[in-house]
Design a protein around this motif. Structure first.
Motif, mmCIF file in Angstrom:
data_model
loop_
_atom_site.group_PDB
_atom_site.id
_atom_site.type_symbol
_atom_site.label_atom_id
_atom_site.label_comp_id
_atom_site.label_asym_id
_atom_site.label_seq_id
_atom_site.Cartn_x
_atom_site.Cartn_y
_atom_site.Cartn_z
ATOM 1 N N ALA A 109 47.672 32.757 30.511
ATOM 2 C CA ALA A 109 46.730 33.285 29.467
ATOM 3 C C ALA A 109 46.955 34.788 29.345
ATOM 4 C CB ALA A 109 45.253 32.888 30.013
ATOM 5 N N TYR A 110 46.937 35.283 28.200
ATOM 6 C CA TYR A 110 47.269 36.624 27.810
ATOM 7 C C TYR A 110 46.001 37.092 27.259
ATOM 8 C CZ TYR A 110 52.188 35.546 28.773
ATOM 9 O OH TYR A 110 53.423 35.108 29.241
ATOM 10 N N GLY A 111 45.652 38.284 27.242
ATOM 11 C CA GLY A 111 44.956 39.058 26.611
ATOM 12 C C GLY A 111 44.522 40.610 26.964
ATOM 13 N N PRO A 112 43.716 41.375 26.313
ATOM 14 C CA PRO A 112 43.300 42.781 26.895
ATOM 15 C C PRO A 112 42.117 42.483 28.146
ATOM 16 C CG PRO A 112 42.211 42.101 24.850
ATOM 17 C CD PRO A 112 43.111 41.231 25.040
ATOM 18 N N VAL A 113 42.382 43.348 29.047
ATOM 19 C CA VAL A 113 41.366 43.279 30.271
ATOM 20 C C VAL A 113 40.486 44.288 30.248
ATOM 21 C CG1 VAL A 113 43.151 44.475 31.667
ATOM 22 C CG2 VAL A 113 41.222 43.134 32.743
ATOM 23 N N GLU A 114 39.206 44.031 30.144
ATOM 24 C CA GLU A 114 38.183 44.858 30.635
ATOM 25 C C GLU A 114 37.515 44.766 32.079
ATOM 26 O OE1 GLU A 114 33.308 45.240 29.252
ATOM 27 O OE2 GLU A 114 34.702 43.986 28.280
ATOM 28 N N PHE A 115 37.317 45.844 32.666
ATOM 29 C CA PHE A 115 36.797 45.893 33.927
ATOM 30 C C PHE A 115 35.425 46.467 33.606
ATOM 31 C CE2 PHE A 115 41.382 46.149 34.660
ATOM 32 C CZ PHE A 115 41.514 45.102 35.540
ATOM 33 N N PHE A 116 34.355 45.899 34.310
ATOM 34 C CA PHE A 116 32.799 46.629 34.151
ATOM 35 C C PHE A 116 32.155 46.625 35.385
ATOM 36 C CE2 PHE A 116 32.851 41.843 33.291
ATOM 37 C CZ PHE A 116 31.942 41.275 34.136
ATOM 38 N N HIS A 117 30.914 47.310 35.350
ATOM 39 C CA HIS A 117 30.336 47.456 36.335
ATOM 40 C C HIS A 117 28.736 47.148 36.395
ATOM 41 C CE1 HIS A 117 33.650 50.274 37.679
ATOM 42 N NE2 HIS A 117 33.802 50.465 36.599
ATOM 43 N N ALA A 152 22.433 42.709 45.788
ATOM 44 C CA ALA A 152 22.418 43.917 44.778
ATOM 45 C C ALA A 152 23.465 44.576 45.611
ATOM 46 C CB ALA A 152 21.121 44.616 44.746
ATOM 47 N N ALA A 153 23.567 44.963 47.002
ATOM 48 C CA ALA A 153 24.389 45.731 47.802
ATOM 49 C C ALA A 153 25.838 45.028 47.467
ATOM 50 C CB ALA A 153 23.909 45.712 49.120
ATOM 51 N N GLN A 154 25.972 43.687 47.539
ATOM 52 C CA GLN A 154 27.171 43.109 47.455
ATOM 53 C C GLN A 154 27.930 43.456 46.115
ATOM 54 O OE1 GLN A 154 29.065 41.308 50.154
ATOM 55 N NE2 GLN A 154 27.081 42.355 51.126
ATOM 56 N N LEU A 155 27.118 43.458 45.121
ATOM 57 C CA LEU A 155 27.484 43.609 43.617
ATOM 58 C C LEU A 155 28.155 45.089 43.519
ATOM 59 C CD1 LEU A 155 24.554 41.887 41.541
ATOM 60 C CD2 LEU A 155 26.981 40.874 42.098
ATOM 61 N N ARG A 156 27.578 46.069 44.255
ATOM 62 C CA ARG A 156 27.960 47.310 44.291
ATOM 63 C C ARG A 156 29.476 47.400 45.035
ATOM 64 N NH1 ARG A 156 22.459 48.504 45.481
ATOM 65 N NH2 ARG A 156 22.955 48.587 47.628
ATOM 66 N N GLY A 157 29.807 46.452 45.443
ATOM 67 C CA GLY A 157 31.384 46.415 45.967
ATOM 68 C C GLY A 157 32.271 45.754 45.315
ATOM 69 N N ILE A 158 32.092 45.198 43.943
ATOM 70 C CA ILE A 158 32.832 44.501 43.072
ATOM 71 C C ILE A 158 33.067 45.005 41.766
ATOM 72 C CG2 ILE A 158 32.801 42.481 44.658
ATOM 73 C CD1 ILE A 158 30.751 41.237 42.109
ATOM 74 N N VAL A 159 33.905 44.896 40.942
ATOM 75 C CA VAL A 159 34.047 45.119 39.529
ATOM 76 C C VAL A 159 34.253 43.866 38.758
ATOM 77 C CG1 VAL A 159 35.387 46.638 38.000
ATOM 78 C CG2 VAL A 159 34.901 47.267 40.196
ATOM 79 N N GLY A 160 33.725 43.976 37.789
ATOM 80 C CA GLY A 160 34.087 42.602 36.806
ATOM 81 C C GLY A 160 35.146 42.420 35.878
ATOM 82 N N VAL A 161 35.649 41.467 35.790
ATOM 83 C CA VAL A 161 37.040 41.297 34.771
ATOM 84 C C VAL A 161 36.665 40.466 33.563
ATOM 85 C CG1 VAL A 161 39.200 40.451 34.656
ATOM 86 C CG2 VAL A 161 38.347 41.419 36.886
ATOM 87 N N ARG A 162 37.028 41.140 32.495
ATOM 88 C CA ARG A 162 36.715 40.374 31.307
ATOM 89 C C ARG A 162 38.019 40.072 30.510
ATOM 90 N NH1 ARG A 162 35.129 40.908 25.936
ATOM 91 N NH2 ARG A 162 34.105 39.105 25.036
ATOM 92 N N ILE A 163 38.643 39.068 30.269
ATOM 93 C CA ILE A 163 39.931 39.011 29.251
ATOM 94 C C ILE A 163 39.810 37.793 28.114
ATOM 95 C CG2 ILE A 163 42.242 38.479 29.510
ATOM 96 C CD1 ILE A 163 42.278 38.727 32.481
#
Length: 215
Positions: A109-117, A152-163
């Protein structure tokens, strides 16, 4: 991905089913410092866009999200696979002209990637991923069972991915290029294996009367 015509799978329903059934994907991006890859679970939101949107997350410490991608990202999904010995081929018995191969299912699967916080978006993605994996369990665990401050603390340790998916490449290599006699023997050999992964592939070989199983 090289896809000979005999193995090409352009059926969007099949492709989506293969994406859903894949337990783990690989996210690949090209960067100025070379290619980066991360194994991670992804889910496809089929209602967004023409082909759907992939969502997941990576660790904040992972440099991939902070390395500007060159061009589109690639998400690789693999399905059932198995080694095929030439000993199963009827043509091997007749001419000896046979070599080993590998049967497998793959989707690129191909597409532009967005990383979000954004915490709300991250919580939604984590919740969706968790629910998908927990659904088959007798007593599914849910994210809200954990303390809110801990989550909430765990979420601060990750970055979202959207493609947003711009195109899919589907490949289904299940001995379709072999004569009927060879396919029948390959199916029989794989389904007789002690390895359940081989048996799964054996049930997908197209033989007289059609496949005995499908995604």
């Amino acid at each position: 991905m090289y896809v000979p015509p005999a193995f090409r799978d352009d059926d969007l329903d099949n492709i989506r089913a293969n994406v859903r059934s894949a337990r783990l994907a690989n996210l690949v991006t090209a960067t100025a410092d070379g290619p980066l890859a991360t194994p991670l679970p992804l889910f496809l939101e089929e209602t967004e866009g023409e082909r759907g949107v992939l969502y997941g997350h990576v660790a904040r410490a992972n440099p991939q999200w902070n390395s500007p991608p060159i061009g589109e990202a690639l998400a690789i999904f693999t399905g059932p696979d198995a080694y095929v010995t030439p000993s199963w081929y009827a043509t091997k018995q007749e001419t000896g002209k046979a070599v080993p191969t590998w049967n497998y299912i793959a989707v690129h699967a191909y597409g532009p990637v967005e990383f979000f916080h954004d915490p709300e978006r991250l919580l939604e993605v984590v919740t969706r991923l968790t629910n998908i994996q927990e659904k088959p369990r007798a007593k599914p665990w849910t994210v809200d069972e954990a303390p809110a401050d801990f989550v909430a603390a765990q979420l601060r340790g990750i970055v979202g991915v959207r493609i947003p998916v711009t195109r899919f490449e589907g490949k289904r290599k299940m001995s379709q290029n072999r004569p009927e006699a060879d396919r029948t023997r390959v199916a029989a050999g794989l389904t007789a294996s002690e390895d359940p992964r081989d048996r799964e592939v054996g049930l997908l070989i197209p033989v007289e009367g059609g496949e005995r199983s499908s995604n």
